[in-house]
Design an enzyme around this catalytic site. Structure first.
Site, mmCIF file in Angstrom:
data_model
loop_
_atom_site.group_PDB
_atom_site.id
_atom_site.type_symbol
_atom_site.label_atom_id
_atom_site.label_comp_id
_atom_site.label_asym_id
_atom_site.label_seq_id
_atom_site.Cartn_x
_atom_site.Cartn_y
_atom_site.Cartn_z
ATOM 1 N N SER A 112 0.855 -1.188 0.000
ATOM 2 C CA SER A 112 0.000 0.000 0.000
ATOM 3 C C SER A 112 0.893 1.241 0.000
ATOM 4 O O SER A 112 1.701 1.405 -0.913
ATOM 5 C CB SER A 112 -0.953 -0.036 1.196
ATOM 6 O OG SER A 112 -1.995 0.881 1.041
ATOM 7 N N HIS A 121 -7.550 -5.511 -1.319
ATOM 8 C CA HIS A 121 -6.416 -4.842 -0.683
ATOM 9 C C HIS A 121 -5.987 -5.552 0.602
ATOM 10 O O HIS A 121 -4.874 -5.341 1.079
ATOM 11 C CB HIS A 121 -6.798 -3.392 -0.381
ATOM 12 C CG HIS A 121 -5.640 -2.478 -0.148
ATOM 13 N ND1 HIS A 121 -4.694 -2.206 -1.113
ATOM 14 C CD2 HIS A 121 -5.264 -1.753 0.941
ATOM 15 C CE1 HIS A 121 -3.796 -1.360 -0.637
ATOM 16 N NE2 HIS A 121 -4.116 -1.077 0.607
#
Length: 671
Positions: free
Chosen positions: A522, A636
């Protein structure tokens, strides 16, 4: 002769367990909790357990596939929980003495956050409804024919948590415990989250963004609503994000956690606020305590969003207990209404949940540390004495060597004090040189700390030293520190990380400066991309779920258009040059570091087009070795709550890549 212990493996993920969501019974004598594990088919399992605090052996309460969120009825006779045993997550009830569970709800999109009324007759819950849908449509409908076209009418039409939501919203309803009759509480194009009931059961405190245009106004307010229907009352001013409202025992005050800011959504430090109904006003009672309220610690054994108890009031209504994060640790604290904060349970560890019974002077805390994925401890409020209630990985870890990280402190070039950890390799031998991997956390507004990290232990087992640190932008070091990276991505945060690497090389003689790796996910993936574009010091990099181009991220991420406004302080219309200047893809011509790119195909936070751009650009430029691994269906959350087999594969790809460039190349050099 003592047999040497082995290091952890990627496949050990399938055997590891952790406890979560402890809930003490109304009399404080019995504990309900969740045990989380992966079964033989490599699917997640969650089971409920009961344990008398004066008895050592817990008793299994359920054996369903995914049973979570246990909550005691006010009289202690029943326990509600959420289970997917009938398909979608629904509310089920079970007698506290055991027996067959009874299904209470049948919402076609499932339910979440069930909360008992004080009289035990009702449970409030939330469920996702499509536009025009009502709670009257309870039974799961037959699968509709796949739409040929979908008309999108708002910007927030997808979510990394929920996928493509289009016009769906999270609505509230009350279900009668005996009859199963459902009464809706909310409607409209808004998402609502349950807080708590008032002590008299007449009001509910909830949070929602009910602004005129939620696409442009991002604050989340606290509301109170009559439980029997009526006019809503808004308690906050839409200038921040608030959550977890809890009533004082006398019903005259309401506490909630959040931040009030015109400029920061993500980088504002969370504090405790109290609304006084007699004065019709609210104030921040931790305004003078520069510490993040809540657990912001990053690990890879528990997904984010595990139940937060919020601010738990004392019986006399003069204060409350809560979790806060400070310098790599999260603990339990107490604050009075005049803002005096004291420590209750802390230490070099990560407390990620708790249940408290003041009359019994006991608290049960869910705790992780670098050697413990997550167990439960009973702590006396009288003298602080602790008793460990679970040891879920004792047998598995008995034959393993799990290195304990060494805390480090160092100073940035501009004088800022920085903090981190060094994890030595398994089987460490003094005088020997080892490759080192710099790990960079996501967020960026989160923190590394004293919690269990499977990936770090795996790298140590493979012979790597692991350096991890909290550069500016991280929580745990005050609000000025956490906001320092906004508008400066790749600036002083990058220099903090490089200072950490140099400190490690200077102070740990076992670090081989010629064999350095870098990895992150991320924001950590963004920073990995940035680092390999700025320096050739690292011999290999692994970038996970990353960002490489802020200009395109603006329009494809589920949070892109408002996240970039705060974090990059730019948009494509008024200052696209600034977005490009902070984009690692513009540095591709400088990259000589072998780079492994990994990404989930259903990642809507950092969409896979970011990885695709980086990979194609590197290949087209004929740059240093690059490899691209795609994970079908992965969001994610791949590395924390994703498909277990994909998590293991991801770890194997990571260690294989570093082995190829930090170990194999060294052997070639020696030969």
């Amino acid at each position: 002769m003592t047999q040497a212990k082995r290091g952890i493996t990627a496949e050990d993920l399938y055997q590891m367990r952790y406890a979560s969501d402890p809930q003490l019974s109304p009399d404080g004598k019995t504990l309900a909790y969740v045990e989380n594990q992966i079964d033989e088919s490599h699917a997640y399992q969650n089971h409920l357990y009961l344990r008398k605090l004066d008895v050592d052996d817990p008793l299994p309460l359920t054996s369903g596939s995914r049973d979570t969120y246990p909550r005691w009825s006010p009289d202690g006779s029943k326990i509600s929980f959420v289970s997917n045993r009938s398909g979608k997550p629904q509310i089920w009830l079970i007698d506290a003495n055991g027996g067959e569970a009874r299904q209470l709800t049948r919402c076609k999109n499932g339910v979440s956050n069930p909360t008992w009324s004080p009289d035990g007759k009702y449970i409030v819950f939330s469920s996702i409804l499509d536009e025009g849908e009502t709670f009257a449509d309870l039974e799961a409908a037959e699968e509709k024919e796949k739409a040929k076209a979908i008309h999108v009418g708002r910007m927030k039409y997808k979510s990394d948590d929920l996928g493509f939501i289009y016009e769906k919203n999270k609505q509230l309803a009350i279900v009668h415990v005996e009859t199963g009759e459902v009464t809706p509480l909310s409607d409209g194009p808004y998402n609502h989250t349950i807080g708590s009931w008032s002590p008299d059961g007449k009001w509910l405190a909830v949070t929602a963004n009910r602004s005129e245009d939620p696409d442009f106004q991002h604050g989340i307010d606290v509301f109170i609503i009559p439980s029997e229907g009526g006019e809503w009352k808004k308690l906050t001013n839409s200038k921040g994000i608030f959550a977890y409202p809890t009533w004082s025992p006398d019903g005259k005050k309401l506490a909630y956690i959040g931040s009030e800011s015109d400029t920061h959504l993500y980088a504002a430090q969370k504090r405790i606020w109290v609304y006084d109904f007699e004065k019709s006003d609210y104030s921040c009672i931790t305004a003078n305590w520069d510490v993040q309220v809540g657990d912001s610690t990053i690990g890879d054994m528990r997904s984010p969003g595990h139940p937060n108890p919020g601010a738990v009031w004392t019986a006399d209504g003069r204060g409350m207990y809560f979790i806060a994060s400070e310098r790599g640790n999260s603990g339990i604290y107490h604050v009075t209404l005049d803002g005096q904060v004291t420590t209750v349970v802390t230490g070099n560890r990560n407390i990620y949940g708790f249940s408290l019974h003041e009359n019994e002077q006991t608290v049960v805390a869910a705790i992780s540390d670098p050697s413990t994925p997550g167990d439960l401890y009973q702590v006396s409020l009288k003298d602080g004495e602790e008793k460990r209630l679970t040891a879920l990985n004792e047998e598995l870890f008995a034959g393993m060597e799990l290195p304990v990280p060494e805390e480090i402190e160092f100073v940035a070039k501009d004088g800022w004090k920085l903090h981190g950890w060094m994890l030595k390799p398994v089987g460490f031998e003094k005088g020997k040189k080892y490759p080192m991997v710099l790990q960079i956390h996501g967020g960026p507004h989160s923190l590394y700390g004293n919690t269990f990290f499977h990936e770090f232990q795996l790298l140590a087992a493979k012979g790597y030293a692991v350096l991890y640190t909290n550069p500016r932008g991280s929580f745990g070091y005050g609000e000025h520190f956490v906001q320092a990276c906004c508008g400066d991505y790749g600036g002083n945060d990058y220099r903090d990380l490089m200072t950490a690497v140099q400190f490690a090389c200077d102070h740990f003689d076992f670090v081989d400066e010629d064999r350095l790796g870098v990895a992150g996910g991320s924001y950590g993936g963004f920073m990995t991309n940035w680092i390999v574009g700025k320096t050739n010091r690292f011999k290999a990099g692994v970038t996970d779920r990353s960002i490489c181009n802020w200009v395109s991220f603006y329009g494809v991420s589920d949070i892109g258009y408002f996240f970039t406004a705060e974090e990059i302080q730019a948009n494509p219309f008024t200052n696209p040059e600034k977005m490009w200047q902070h984009s690692p893809i513009r540095l591709v011509e400088n990259i000589e570091t072998p780079l492994l790119i990994m990404h989930g195909e259903h990642d809507y936070r950092c969409p896979i087009e970011q990885a695709e751009q980086l990979y194609v650009t590197l290949k087209h430029q004929g740059k240093a070795p690059v490899s691209f691994v795609r994970f079908p269906g992965a969001s994610h959350e791949l590395s924390r709550s994703g498909d277990p087999e994909q998590r293991v594969l991801r770890l194997q790809y990571t260690t294989d890549w570093f082995d190829s460039y930090l170990v194999a190349h060294q052997k070639e050099k020696v030969e």
